[in-house]
Enzyme design. Structure first.
Site, PDB file in Angstrom:
ATOM      1  N   HIS A  83       0.837  -1.204   0.000  1.00  0.00           N
ATOM      2  CA  HIS A  83       0.000   0.000   0.000  1.00  0.00           C
ATOM      3  C   HIS A  83       0.871   1.253   0.000  1.00  0.00           C
ATOM      4  O   HIS A  83       0.651   2.178  -0.800  1.00  0.00           O
ATOM      5  CB  HIS A  83      -0.921   0.010   1.214  1.00  0.00           C
ATOM      6  CG  HIS A  83      -1.864   1.174   1.244  1.00  0.00           C
ATOM      7  ND1 HIS A  83      -3.090   1.150   0.626  1.00  0.00           N
ATOM      8  CD2 HIS A  83      -1.747   2.411   1.791  1.00  0.00           C
ATOM      9  CE1 HIS A  83      -3.696   2.316   0.794  1.00  0.00           C
ATOM     10  NE2 HIS A  83      -2.893   3.094   1.510  1.00  0.00           N
ATOM     11  N   GLU A  84       1.885   1.284   0.883  1.00  0.00           N
ATOM     12  CA  GLU A  84       2.739   2.475   0.948  1.00  0.00           C
ATOM     13  C   GLU A  84       3.569   2.619  -0.332  1.00  0.00           C
ATOM     14  O   GLU A  84       3.817   3.741  -0.795  1.00  0.00           O
ATOM     15  CB  GLU A  84       3.647   2.403   2.176  1.00  0.00           C
ATOM     16  CG  GLU A  84       2.941   2.108   3.491  1.00  0.00           C
ATOM     17  CD  GLU A  84       1.698   2.959   3.739  1.00  0.00           C
ATOM     18  OE1 GLU A  84       1.621   4.096   3.235  1.00  0.00           O
ATOM     19  OE2 GLU A  84       0.786   2.480   4.440  1.00  0.00           O
ATOM     20  N   HIS A 118       1.563   4.249  -3.054  1.00  0.00           N
ATOM     21  CA  HIS A 118       1.503   5.705  -2.909  1.00  0.00           C
ATOM     22  C   HIS A 118       2.616   6.406  -3.695  1.00  0.00           C
ATOM     23  O   HIS A 118       2.501   7.604  -3.984  1.00  0.00           O
ATOM     24  CB  HIS A 118       1.624   6.092  -1.439  1.00  0.00           C
ATOM     25  CG  HIS A 118       0.307   6.220  -0.728  1.00  0.00           C
ATOM     26  ND1 HIS A 118      -0.670   7.100  -1.135  1.00  0.00           N
ATOM     27  CD2 HIS A 118      -0.184   5.588   0.375  1.00  0.00           C
ATOM     28  CE1 HIS A 118      -1.698   7.014  -0.312  1.00  0.00           C
ATOM     29  NE2 HIS A 118      -1.446   6.090   0.600  1.00  0.00           N
ATOM     30  N   GLU A 164      -6.116   7.941  -1.623  1.00  0.00           N
ATOM     31  CA  GLU A 164      -6.273   6.625  -1.014  1.00  0.00           C
ATOM     32  C   GLU A 164      -7.084   5.639  -1.848  1.00  0.00           C
ATOM     33  O   GLU A 164      -6.832   4.437  -1.801  1.00  0.00           O
ATOM     34  CB  GLU A 164      -6.892   6.773   0.377  1.00  0.00           C
ATOM     35  CG  GLU A 164      -6.010   7.555   1.347  1.00  0.00           C
ATOM     36  CD  GLU A 164      -4.650   6.906   1.591  1.00  0.00           C
ATOM     37  OE1 GLU A 164      -4.453   5.739   1.186  1.00  0.00           O
ATOM     38  OE2 GLU A 164      -3.782   7.572   2.181  1.00  0.00           O
ATOM     39  N   ASP A 205      -8.450  14.831  11.097  1.00  0.00           N
ATOM     40  CA  ASP A 205      -8.179  13.673  11.953  1.00  0.00           C
ATOM     41  C   ASP A 205      -9.457  13.120  12.575  1.00  0.00           C
ATOM     42  O   ASP A 205      -9.537  11.935  12.900  1.00  0.00           O
ATOM     43  CB  ASP A 205      -7.187  14.051  13.055  1.00  0.00           C
ATOM     44  CG  ASP A 205      -5.780  14.301  12.521  1.00  0.00           C
ATOM     45  OD1 ASP A 205      -5.470  13.801  11.421  1.00  0.00           O
ATOM     46  OD2 ASP A 205      -5.006  15.002  13.190  1.00  0.00           O
ATOM     47  N   TYR A 253     -10.637   5.284   1.213  1.00  0.00           N
ATOM     48  CA  TYR A 253      -9.889   4.109   0.778  1.00  0.00           C
ATOM     49  C   TYR A 253     -10.788   3.146  -0.003  1.00  0.00           C
ATOM     50  O   TYR A 253     -10.509   2.816  -1.162  1.00  0.00           O
ATOM     51  CB  TYR A 253      -9.303   3.364   1.983  1.00  0.00           C
ATOM     52  CG  TYR A 253      -8.262   4.094   2.773  1.00  0.00           C
ATOM     53  CD1 TYR A 253      -6.916   3.757   2.665  1.00  0.00           C
ATOM     54  CD2 TYR A 253      -8.606   5.111   3.661  1.00  0.00           C
ATOM     55  CE1 TYR A 253      -5.943   4.408   3.415  1.00  0.00           C
ATOM     56  CE2 TYR A 253      -7.643   5.769   4.412  1.00  0.00           C
ATOM     57  CZ  TYR A 253      -6.314   5.412   4.281  1.00  0.00           C
ATOM     58  OH  TYR A 253      -5.361   6.067   5.020  1.00  0.00           O
TER      59      TYR A 253
END
Length: 528
Positions: free
Chosen positions: A309-310, A313, A332, A389, A397
């Site tokens: 996933h990272e 990105h 996302e 946040d 996502y």
């Protein structure tokens, strides 16, 4: 004047920052950074320039060419979400130099005492700037719309080392002239050049949004994992480093598959830092240096899916970025899609579909969570007066993934792959909004708006009817076993013998919220 980000004080009349040069002196005793920041703007400007800050003490603001003070003011009543506005009066300058200090309560900085580390000997600090916390490390235009290159001179104790979301230039002794520019604050040349201090230099040569600014400082070690990857962690945590190296041994193959799917990897290195357990996320996609929680190290390589996933990105989120957090799904949703394409190639279609199943469950749970706040179920949602946040969720996502997948299902994978590569190549190193994507989609896939209700997907609430609920043998079997658990039947050892962390996660997520103690005791041995 028009705001460009509900979470920033800047507006459309202000030139954006293009480069930041930082000098940082990290004082672990006081948990304060004494610093200077040289901000370079895209053009000269006359008028009041607004900067975002939070819990920062300004010592002085100067014209870097003449070192004359620049007039400035600081808002007396901090905004609950945006923090404190710094207004600097410019008269044709294209750069400004701020001398300042951070606060021990800086929201982006997590200071750990030696007792909170593996070594119990050395302190540690790491950053988490997403979504709007870079402003607590340096005054800036803290919006993804302002993509910056940066360089850093970081002064730290000699017993420690630093890593950053940037290219490491060198480690060297401090220079007296470097400390002089901080004399306007509470730090001077003698402290900067102390015998127990060392300087680490870094440079980020590609323009990134401020939330991707990241560093960590501690007693660090590393293991080589591949030609472009090291795994870093506390040097005293030998077992963690060794386990991480095994868990993420397939990283280079994932990078290669990502390049085949999405184009060249633009960031040179893809290093990983395993942080202390206090790190609040599974992973953070800082370019060149991904941050990971140690809980992703599961011993069966399934933790590599977080790395996937990272890594994804690196193309969607870091190369192409949402212009502000109202369009977070552009980061996302595409990244979740890209992650599952990488997993499909590296670990198989069943595992990728299983991940879609876990995501689908998460998405339906979020619909229940936000049933009284339907704005949060939209991909493009309004966040004026909303702390990002506070509304962080799986919606951008998983609903974002479903939208991207819906387009692929409509046009076919081959055509969609061509579109995706063109999309990435067209907008790389840019920050865009939902409208920009939709117009690009319609221009490059003519008639798509007749087949898919684009407005419903991007601006509508809930889950559209043409979303895809996953079907796979593994997924169906696990859901069936979870239903049987509710009826009193436990899975046999043979049925769960091949399960990894992903399978257990889906199974546990679908169990009833309450059960008998005997049922808990039955499942416990599977985790020991």
């Amino acid at each position: 004047m028009a705001p460009i980000d509900p979470h920033s004080f800047i507006d459309s009349t202000h030139p954006l920052t293009t480069h930041v040069s930082l000098s940082l002196y990290l004082d672990f005793n006081t948990q304060i950074i004494h610093a200077s920041a040289l901000l370079t703007l895209s053009s000269s400007f006359s008028g009041d320039l607004s900067l975002d800050s939070r819990s920062i003490s300004i010592n002085t603001i100067l014209d870097p060419k003449t070192l004359d003070p620049l007039p400035y003011s600081i808002s007396t009543n901090p905004d609950r979400i945006r923090g404190t506005e710094i207004i600097v009066s410019l008269s044709g300058q294209s750069s400004l130099l701020l001398v300042y200090s951070t606060s021990p309560s800086a929201s982006a900085l997590q200071w750990l005492s030696p007792l909170q580390t593996f070594s119990k000997t050395h302190p540690y600090v790491y950053t988490q700037c997403q979504a709007i916390h870079a402003r607590s490390i340096f005054p800036c235009q803290d919006t993804p719309a302002a993509r910056i290159r940066y360089d850093v001179v970081m002064n730290i104790p000699t017993s420690l080392s630093a890593v950053m979301s940037a290219r490491h230039v060198r480690r060297r002794i401090p220079r007296p002239e470097e400390g002089k520019q901080l004399e306007a604050g509470s730090l001077g040349e003698s402290l900067w050049c102390g015998e127990d201090r060392v300087v680490e230099e870094f440079a980020m040569d590609q323009p990134i949004p401020p939330y991707l600014f990241a560093f960590a400082v501690g007693a660090l070690g590393f293991r080589e994992v591949g030609p472009r990857t090291r795994v870093y962690g506390e040097s005293a945590a030998v077992e963690v480093l060794d386990a991480a190296a095994l868990e993420f041994a397939g990283t280079e193959e994932m990078i290669k598959q990502g390049e085949m799917l999405f184009g060249d990897y633009e960031w040179e290195r893809f290093d990983l830092l395993v942080l202390p357990p206090s790190f609040p996320y599974g992973g953070m996609e800082n370019p060149r240096m991904v941050f990971l929680t140690p809980t992703v190290i599961k011993g069966d390589a399934t933790g590599a899916q977080v790395v996937a996933h990272e890594l994804a990105h690196s193309w969607t989120g870091n190369l192409i970025t949402n212009i502000n957090n109202e369009h977070f799904w552009l980061n996302e949703g595409f990244t979740t899609y890209a992650e599952r394409r990488i997993v499909e190639v590296c670990q198989g279609a069943d595992i990728a579909t299983l991940n879609i199943g876990i995501g689908w469950r998460g998405l339906t749970d979020e619909m229940e969570r936000f049933k009284d706040n339907l704005e949060c179920t939209k991909l493009w949602n309004k966040q004026e007066g909303v702390d990002p946040d506070d509304v962080y969720s799986q919606v951008p996502y998983e609903k974002g993934f479903q939208f991207v997948l819906r387009i692929e299902r409509q046009v076919g994978r081959t055509a969609f792959d061509e579109f995706l590569k063109k999309y990435i190549a067209t907008f790389k190193f840019k920050s865009i909004d939902t409208n920009t994507f939709v117009e690009f989609l319609k221009a490059n896939i003519p008639g798509i708006e007749k087949e898919i209700n684009l407005q419903l997907w991007t601006e509508g609430v809930g889950i559209p009817e043409d979303a895809y609920e996953p079907v796979s043998n593994i997924y169906t079997k696990i859901i069936s076993l979870a239903k049987e658990f509710k009826e009193g039947r436990m899975p046999s050892e043979e049925e769960v013998a091949e399960w990894s962390g992903q399978e257990w996660e889906l199974y546990l997520e679908n169990l009833p919220k309450s059960c008998e103690p005997s049922q808990v005791l039955y499942t416990l041995p599977f985790f020991l």
